[in-house]
Design a protein around this motif. Sequence first.
Motif, PDB file in Angstrom:
ATOM      1  N   LEU A   2     -15.387  62.379 -27.757  1.00  0.00           N
ATOM      2  CA  LEU A   2     -15.976  61.590 -26.680  1.00  0.00           C
ATOM      3  C   LEU A   2     -17.005  60.614 -27.239  1.00  0.00           C
ATOM      4  CD1 LEU A   2     -16.746  64.495 -24.154  1.00  0.00           C
ATOM      5  CD2 LEU A   2     -14.695  63.066 -24.243  1.00  0.00           C
ATOM      6  N   SER A   3     -17.055  59.438 -26.664  1.00  0.00           N
ATOM      7  CA  SER A   3     -18.190  58.538 -26.879  1.00  0.00           C
ATOM      8  C   SER A   3     -18.856  58.327 -25.531  1.00  0.00           C
ATOM      9  CB  SER A   3     -17.745  57.199 -27.488  1.00  0.00           C
ATOM     10  OG  SER A   3     -16.838  56.528 -26.634  1.00  0.00           O
ATOM     11  N   PHE A   4     -20.162  58.009 -25.572  1.00  0.00           N
ATOM     12  CA  PHE A   4     -20.958  58.006 -24.355  1.00  0.00           C
ATOM     13  C   PHE A   4     -21.672  56.686 -24.139  1.00  0.00           C
ATOM     14  CE2 PHE A   4     -20.478  62.434 -23.323  1.00  0.00           C
ATOM     15  CZ  PHE A   4     -20.250  63.064 -24.547  1.00  0.00           C
ATOM     16  N   GLU A   5     -22.184  56.537 -22.925  1.00  0.00           N
ATOM     17  CA  GLU A   5     -22.989  55.372 -22.591  1.00  0.00           C
ATOM     18  C   GLU A   5     -24.205  55.305 -23.506  1.00  0.00           C
ATOM     19  OE1 GLU A   5     -24.697  55.816 -18.687  1.00  0.00           O
ATOM     20  OE2 GLU A   5     -25.197  57.916 -19.034  1.00  0.00           O
ATOM     21  N   GLU A  51     -22.793  59.673 -18.999  1.00  0.00           N
ATOM     22  CA  GLU A  51     -21.475  59.131 -18.664  1.00  0.00           C
ATOM     23  C   GLU A  51     -20.604  58.985 -19.908  1.00  0.00           C
ATOM     24  OE1 GLU A  51     -19.765  54.940 -17.003  1.00  0.00           O
ATOM     25  OE2 GLU A  51     -21.283  55.948 -15.759  1.00  0.00           O
ATOM     26  N   ILE A  52     -19.361  59.397 -19.784  1.00  0.00           N
ATOM     27  CA  ILE A  52     -18.392  59.230 -20.859  1.00  0.00           C
ATOM     28  C   ILE A  52     -17.918  57.785 -20.858  1.00  0.00           C
ATOM     29  CG2 ILE A  52     -16.116  59.924 -21.718  1.00  0.00           C
ATOM     30  CD1 ILE A  52     -16.598  62.649 -20.349  1.00  0.00           C
ATOM     31  N   ALA A  53     -18.012  57.145 -22.032  1.00  0.00           N
ATOM     32  CA  ALA A  53     -17.562  55.760 -22.147  1.00  0.00           C
ATOM     33  C   ALA A  53     -16.104  55.673 -22.599  1.00  0.00           C
ATOM     34  CB  ALA A  53     -18.452  54.995 -23.137  1.00  0.00           C
ATOM     35  N   GLU A  54     -15.702  56.613 -23.462  1.00  0.00           N
ATOM     36  CA  GLU A  54     -14.347  56.548 -24.016  1.00  0.00           C
ATOM     37  C   GLU A  54     -13.933  57.943 -24.473  1.00  0.00           C
ATOM     38  OE1 GLU A  54     -11.916  54.016 -27.473  1.00  0.00           O
ATOM     39  OE2 GLU A  54     -14.010  53.574 -26.999  1.00  0.00           O
TER      40      GLU A  54
END
Length: 491
Positions: free
Chosen positions: A135-138, A64-67
Amino acid sequence: MSCSIRVSPRSSAASTQSLPRFTTNIMPLSSGCLDKLNFVRHYSSMYEFAVAPAVTSIRRRGVEIAEVSPESLGFELELESGDRITRVNGRTVRDYLDFRFQTAGETELVLEVRKASGEDWELQIERGEGEDFGLSFEQIVPRQCANECIFCFCNGNPADARPSLFIKDEDVRLSFLYGNYTTLTSITEDEMRRIVEQRLSPQYVSVHATDLDVRAYLLGIDKQRADIAPKLKRLLDAGIEIHAQVVLCPGINDGQILRKTIADLAAEYPRITSVAIVPLGLTRYNTDPRLTAVTPEFCRRIITEVATIQSEFRKTLGTTFAFLGDEIYLRGGRPVPARSHYGNYPQIEDGIGMVRSFSTQFASLLKRLDRRATRPRKMRGTLLTGTLFAPVIRPMIEGLNSSMGTELTIEAVENNYFGGDVSVAGLLTGSDLVSARERVKGDFVIIPRTTLKSDEEIMLDGMTLQELAGKLDLPVHAFDFQSFAQFLSAN
């Protein structure tokens, strides 16, 4: 960069977009797998066992993409928080390590994305070399440990401790990313292949003893599972660097067992780069009769015995190789070794050389402050720390006061939350710090940054930094060395 977006037939709409080319500031990656993954560390904050999602999350496909960073490639692709990337070029994505590995160095990509809305998108992308997605992720949900180690710290938690403190991780991804130790006892074939393919090196392995009977006893498992020699050999033969650990339990894996363990591991140097020897820690909640508390006398004996081995290694290997935890020296009332003893500090995150490193940095800080044309303004405050570190830092702060005219006080705080022989600063809780209120002097309080969760200003007993400040009725600063130095330099 150019791309097209293909929306699956079950989605409500289809669209094709052409996006402008741009370049980010990310350093270009080489084609080697190790280079591909080394930069992953820069995307990750320090991990604390941690996380409620480790207990409550349901495993879902992809990551999941967090940001999404504004004006980034991901932003131009209309990726959003909550979207899940499920495949890259037809290969399944399990977590953000997979995503980084499978996209690094690739200029033509096909991403399969499950949008937060439920739509399935297929993105066909051409990008510049080294162009980052932004992208940052879960967080990674940690794989759980299946051992029943007799010394496990989780067994020493009070019943009302945060749920995350009872999570025992056994995850080779976290070993690579954060230096978490694994025992390799339940590692799967898929995980073994992944370490080698993605070059998840170094790996940190809790060995504890190379004697199989002793290792099985310590881990609470049978000898067959305890035997990781074939797994270690496979990793070493594949060029994976290993750092080992021994949790030293008096009467169990010390003496001849320890000497054998060190010798067996050293026989694989430099493929096994180092071994950290750290003492058993007991809280008042550890009631296992098989465990014996570490005493100052025990620490002094270990220092004497291992010093001879270390001296020989420096002659034959050119390195100390077997490093004792700082706590052993401090509890034994012996000085920590000189800077040269630690080389490049291969096990500093395991409490090996932290005191020496801190002392060296503090001496440099004093020199820098002494060269300034102006002195810090009058500062009056109290530094609260653990009983183990207080005698170490006190003379440093006294030197600072004498040289700079500051009025800082060191107060040693007993750990009543865990009790037992727990005396390190990082395990102090809010209630412990509040108990020192009557000894606080000055206009502010400084506490170690390590008392707080890595991504949240909360302590092990659930008290927040703001709540602590309210109870002490003073501003409270949580500092590591760098922020403490900045604090002094700015005043």
